[in-house]
Write a protein that holds these residues in place. Sequence first.
Motif, PDB file in Angstrom:
ATOM      1  N   VAL A 196       0.843  -1.210   0.000  1.00 23.20           N
ATOM      2  CA  VAL A 196       0.000   0.000   0.000  1.00 23.20           C
ATOM      3  C   VAL A 196       0.875   1.256   0.000  1.00 23.20           C
ATOM      4  CG1 VAL A 196      -1.618   1.378   1.384  1.00 23.20           C
ATOM      5  CG2 VAL A 196      -2.027  -1.066   1.040  1.00 23.20           C
ATOM      6  N   ALA A 197       1.943   1.234   0.785  1.00 23.33           N
ATOM      7  CA  ALA A 197       2.872   2.376   0.817  1.00 23.33           C
ATOM      8  C   ALA A 197       3.478   2.609  -0.564  1.00 23.33           C
ATOM      9  CB  ALA A 197       3.969   2.117   1.843  1.00 23.33           C
ATOM     10  N   LEU A 198       3.886   1.520  -1.234  1.00 27.91           N
ATOM     11  CA  LEU A 198       4.447   1.628  -2.583  1.00 27.91           C
ATOM     12  C   LEU A 198       3.406   2.125  -3.571  1.00 27.91           C
ATOM     13  CD1 LEU A 198       6.684   1.129  -4.678  1.00 27.91           C
ATOM     14  CD2 LEU A 198       5.925  -1.254  -4.794  1.00 27.91           C
ATOM     15  N   ALA A 199       2.203   1.550  -3.509  1.00 28.58           N
ATOM     16  CA  ALA A 199       1.142   1.942  -4.447  1.00 28.58           C
ATOM     17  C   ALA A 199       0.752   3.400  -4.283  1.00 28.58           C
ATOM     18  CB  ALA A 199      -0.078   1.036  -4.239  1.00 28.58           C
ATOM     19  N   ARG A 200       0.660   3.870  -3.033  1.00 25.98           N
ATOM     20  CA  ARG A 200       0.296   5.269  -2.801  1.00 25.98           C
ATOM     21  C   ARG A 200       1.325   6.212  -3.406  1.00 25.98           C
ATOM     22  NH1 ARG A 200      -0.051   8.705   2.837  1.00 25.98           N
ATOM     23  NH2 ARG A 200       2.166   8.201   2.837  1.00 25.98           N
ATOM     24  N   GLY A 201       2.621   5.913  -3.168  1.00 24.10           N
ATOM     25  CA  GLY A 201       3.671   6.756  -3.722  1.00 24.10           C
ATOM     26  C   GLY A 201       3.646   6.777  -5.240  1.00 24.10           C
ATOM     27  N   VAL A 202       3.496   5.609  -5.853  1.00 23.23           N
ATOM     28  CA  VAL A 202       3.489   5.520  -7.325  1.00 23.23           C
ATOM     29  C   VAL A 202       2.273   6.235  -7.910  1.00 23.23           C
ATOM     30  CG1 VAL A 202       3.270   3.930  -9.279  1.00 23.23           C
ATOM     31  CG2 VAL A 202       4.853   3.395  -7.411  1.00 23.23           C
ATOM     32  N   LEU A 203       1.103   6.014  -7.325  1.00 22.84           N
ATOM     33  CA  LEU A 203      -0.119   6.626  -7.849  1.00 22.84           C
ATOM     34  C   LEU A 203      -0.094   8.151  -7.729  1.00 22.84           C
ATOM     35  CD1 LEU A 203      -2.837   4.133  -6.537  1.00 22.84           C
ATOM     36  CD2 LEU A 203      -2.130   4.490  -8.914  1.00 22.84           C
ATOM     37  N   LEU A 204       0.406   8.642  -6.607  1.00 23.06           N
ATOM     38  CA  LEU A 204       0.443  10.099  -6.415  1.00 23.06           C
ATOM     39  C   LEU A 204       1.478  10.777  -7.299  1.00 23.06           C
ATOM     40  CD1 LEU A 204       0.046  10.427  -2.537  1.00 23.06           C
ATOM     41  CD2 LEU A 204      -1.626  11.056  -4.280  1.00 23.06           C
ATOM     42  N   MET A 205       2.578  10.081  -7.582  1.00 28.96           N
ATOM     43  CA  MET A 205       3.663  10.700  -8.340  1.00 28.96           C
ATOM     44  C   MET A 205       3.621  10.415  -9.835  1.00 28.96           C
ATOM     45  SD  MET A 205       5.562  12.673  -6.602  1.00 28.96           S
ATOM     46  CE  MET A 205       4.075  13.179  -5.740  1.00 28.96           C
ATOM     47  N   SER A 206       2.906   9.396 -10.271  1.00 28.66           N
ATOM     48  CA  SER A 206       2.867   9.045 -11.701  1.00 28.66           C
ATOM     49  C   SER A 206       2.408  10.194 -12.602  1.00 28.66           C
ATOM     50  CB  SER A 206       1.975   7.819 -11.917  1.00 28.66           C
ATOM     51  OG  SER A 206       2.589   6.660 -11.398  1.00 28.66           O
ATOM     52  N   PRO A 207       1.426  11.015 -12.187  1.00 22.80           N
ATOM     53  CA  PRO A 207       1.013  12.121 -13.081  1.00 22.80           C
ATOM     54  C   PRO A 207       2.093  13.180 -13.295  1.00 22.80           C
ATOM     55  CG  PRO A 207      -0.682  11.658 -11.444  1.00 22.80           C
ATOM     56  CD  PRO A 207       0.541  10.908 -11.011  1.00 22.80           C
ATOM     57  N   LEU A 208       3.003  13.353 -12.337  1.00 28.88           N
ATOM     58  CA  LEU A 208       3.951  14.473 -12.415  1.00 28.88           C
ATOM     59  C   LEU A 208       4.836  14.445 -13.661  1.00 28.88           C
ATOM     60  CD1 LEU A 208       5.156  15.185  -8.768  1.00 28.88           C
ATOM     61  CD2 LEU A 208       3.388  16.308 -10.107  1.00 28.88           C
ATOM     62  N   PRO A 209       5.489  13.316 -14.000  1.00 29.53           N
ATOM     63  CA  PRO A 209       6.323  13.335 -15.216  1.00 29.53           C
ATOM     64  C   PRO A 209       5.542  13.717 -16.469  1.00 29.53           C
ATOM     65  CG  PRO A 209       6.784  11.377 -13.914  1.00 29.53           C
ATOM     66  CD  PRO A 209       5.575  12.020 -13.309  1.00 29.53           C
ATOM     67  N   PHE A 210       4.278  13.252 -16.572  1.00 29.52           N
ATOM     68  CA  PHE A 210       3.470  13.578 -17.743  1.00 29.52           C
ATOM     69  C   PHE A 210       3.064  15.048 -17.741  1.00 29.52           C
ATOM     70  CE2 PHE A 210       2.798   9.049 -16.889  1.00 29.52           C
ATOM     71  CZ  PHE A 210       3.177   8.510 -18.122  1.00 29.52           C
ATOM     72  N   LEU A 211       2.703  15.566 -16.561  1.00 23.88           N
ATOM     73  CA  LEU A 211       2.342  16.980 -16.465  1.00 23.88           C
ATOM     74  C   LEU A 211       3.516  17.879 -16.843  1.00 23.88           C
ATOM     75  CD1 LEU A 211       0.314  16.953 -13.113  1.00 23.88           C
ATOM     76  CD2 LEU A 211      -0.607  17.331 -15.408  1.00 23.88           C
ATOM     77  N   LEU A 212       4.717  17.506 -16.399  1.00 21.18           N
ATOM     78  CA  LEU A 212       5.902  18.315 -16.698  1.00 21.18           C
ATOM     79  C   LEU A 212       6.332  18.173 -18.157  1.00 21.18           C
ATOM     80  CD1 LEU A 212       7.973  17.703 -13.443  1.00 21.18           C
ATOM     81  CD2 LEU A 212       6.846  19.808 -14.130  1.00 21.18           C
ATOM     82  N   ARG A 213       6.095  17.031 -18.753  1.00 18.43           N
ATOM     83  CA  ARG A 213       6.451  16.837 -20.166  1.00 18.43           C
ATOM     84  C   ARG A 213       5.613  17.715 -21.075  1.00 18.43           C
ATOM     85  NH1 ARG A 213       9.227  14.019 -23.292  1.00 18.43           N
ATOM     86  NH2 ARG A 213      10.661  12.387 -22.655  1.00 18.43           N
ATOM     87  N   TRP A 214       4.376  17.994 -20.691  1.00 14.82           N
ATOM     88  CA  TRP A 214       3.491  18.802 -21.523  1.00 14.82           C
ATOM     89  C   TRP A 214       3.810  20.288 -21.440  1.00 14.82           C
ATOM     90  CZ3 TRP A 214      -1.364  15.927 -19.305  1.00 14.82           C
ATOM     91  CH2 TRP A 214      -1.467  14.661 -19.920  1.00 14.82           C
ATOM     92  N   LEU A 215       4.574  20.685 -20.431  1.00 11.54           N
ATOM     93  CA  LEU A 215       4.897  22.109 -20.268  1.00 11.54           C
ATOM     94  C   LEU A 215       5.976  22.531 -21.259  1.00 11.54           C
ATOM     95  CD1 LEU A 215       5.012  22.431 -16.369  1.00 11.54           C
ATOM     96  CD2 LEU A 215       3.191  23.231 -17.894  1.00 11.54           C
ATOM     97  N   PRO A 216       5.854  23.737 -21.825  1.00 16.21           N
ATOM     98  CA  PRO A 216       6.920  24.246 -22.709  1.00 16.21           C
ATOM     99  C   PRO A 216       8.043  24.879 -21.882  1.00 16.21           C
ATOM    100  CG  PRO A 216       5.090  25.789 -22.669  1.00 16.21           C
ATOM    101  CD  PRO A 216       4.673  24.624 -21.800  1.00 16.21           C
ATOM    102  N   TYR A 217       9.282  24.631 -22.284  1.00 18.03           N
ATOM    103  CA  TYR A 217      10.451  25.213 -21.609  1.00 18.03           C
ATOM    104  C   TYR A 217      11.203  26.033 -22.646  1.00 18.03           C
ATOM    105  CZ  TYR A 217       9.248  21.553 -18.267  1.00 18.03           C
ATOM    106  OH  TYR A 217       8.571  20.752 -17.398  1.00 18.03           O
ATOM    107  N   CYS A 218      10.741  27.262 -22.839  1.00 12.23           N
ATOM    108  CA  CYS A 218      11.271  28.076 -23.933  1.00 12.23           C
ATOM    109  C   CYS A 218      12.342  29.057 -23.469  1.00 12.23           C
ATOM    110  CB  CYS A 218      10.136  28.832 -24.614  1.00 12.23           C
ATOM    111  SG  CYS A 218       8.997  29.644 -23.474  1.00 12.23           S
TER     112      CYS A 218
END
Length: 319
Positions: A154-176
């Motif tokens: 459960v500890a592992l699943a909570r960490g993975v589920l909460l953090m999984s969106p972050l890489p995708f959210l940051l990938r969509w951001l423009p870094y100009c």
Amino acid sequence: MKAPLGHNASAPNTDPAVFFLTGIPGLETFHLWISIPFCSVFTIALLGNTLLLYVIKTDLTLHKPMFFFLSMLASIDLVLSLTTMPKTLSIFWFRDREISLNACLLQMFFLHTFAIMESAVLLAMAFDRYIAICHPLRYNTILTHSLIVKVGLVALARGVLLMSPLPFLLRWLPYCGSHVISHCFCEHMAVVRLACSNTRFNNIYGIIVAFLVVVLDLTFISLSYAKILRTVLSLALKDEQLKAFGTCISHLCAILIFYTPVILSSIIHRFGHHIAPHIHILLTNFYLLFPPMMNPIIYGVKTKQIRERVLHLFHRKSF
């Protein structure tokens, strides 16, 4: 892709797949000296947690719920140390500041996922102490091996589920603009600051995660210790009170050294705009380095079974 000769890390970078870590801004000339305590703490953390895991694994008398949770804590501390310190030291020693976007997001994912897991394990250890002191006769029937495995998953699943969106959210951001991350490693908010678009959703998501993890975990830990304190104070003999509360000292120390800098770092990130950047970065490194170094020492000194096993191990090797 290596930076071209004479490349200025502060200059804007047009390659969206490459970032540059500064290390500790304002203290670049002292990086070599700063690396000495960093490397020392890193080495102690690796040796201490590895030894702790070895002792718990090889000594059958330590195959108990409290020590299983402690082995989880040691494993998490090893991952946290190995996620950030090799790159940090390469910046200090070799000025190797370049990091790809994928490597940056992966580092950030592991860093925050395992920090969330550590919080969950500290909560589980508080529950362990609550059962041991408030319901000692039911300890073995409640904290079964099956339950301990489920808590870890459960500890592992909570960490993975909460953090999984972050890489995708940051990938969509423009870094100009500049791709220079003013940090030793890829922390979420440090990367978000580089985006040249609206990052309100990222900021709100970060606050929600921090609330779900730190505030809720600390609330349940506090409730556990409130019940523990009430039970301890109800004991008739002073020696019994001291003995019961003494079993909690190591865990309380682990809580303080983990949550105190986490809370301070989070507050500084969002509200401490006038605090020098190197203060915040040193504080962030403190909460990533200090707990992994101190946890094995605290539990080794305060826990009789571990202390005796370690002393026996070194005494046997000396002959």
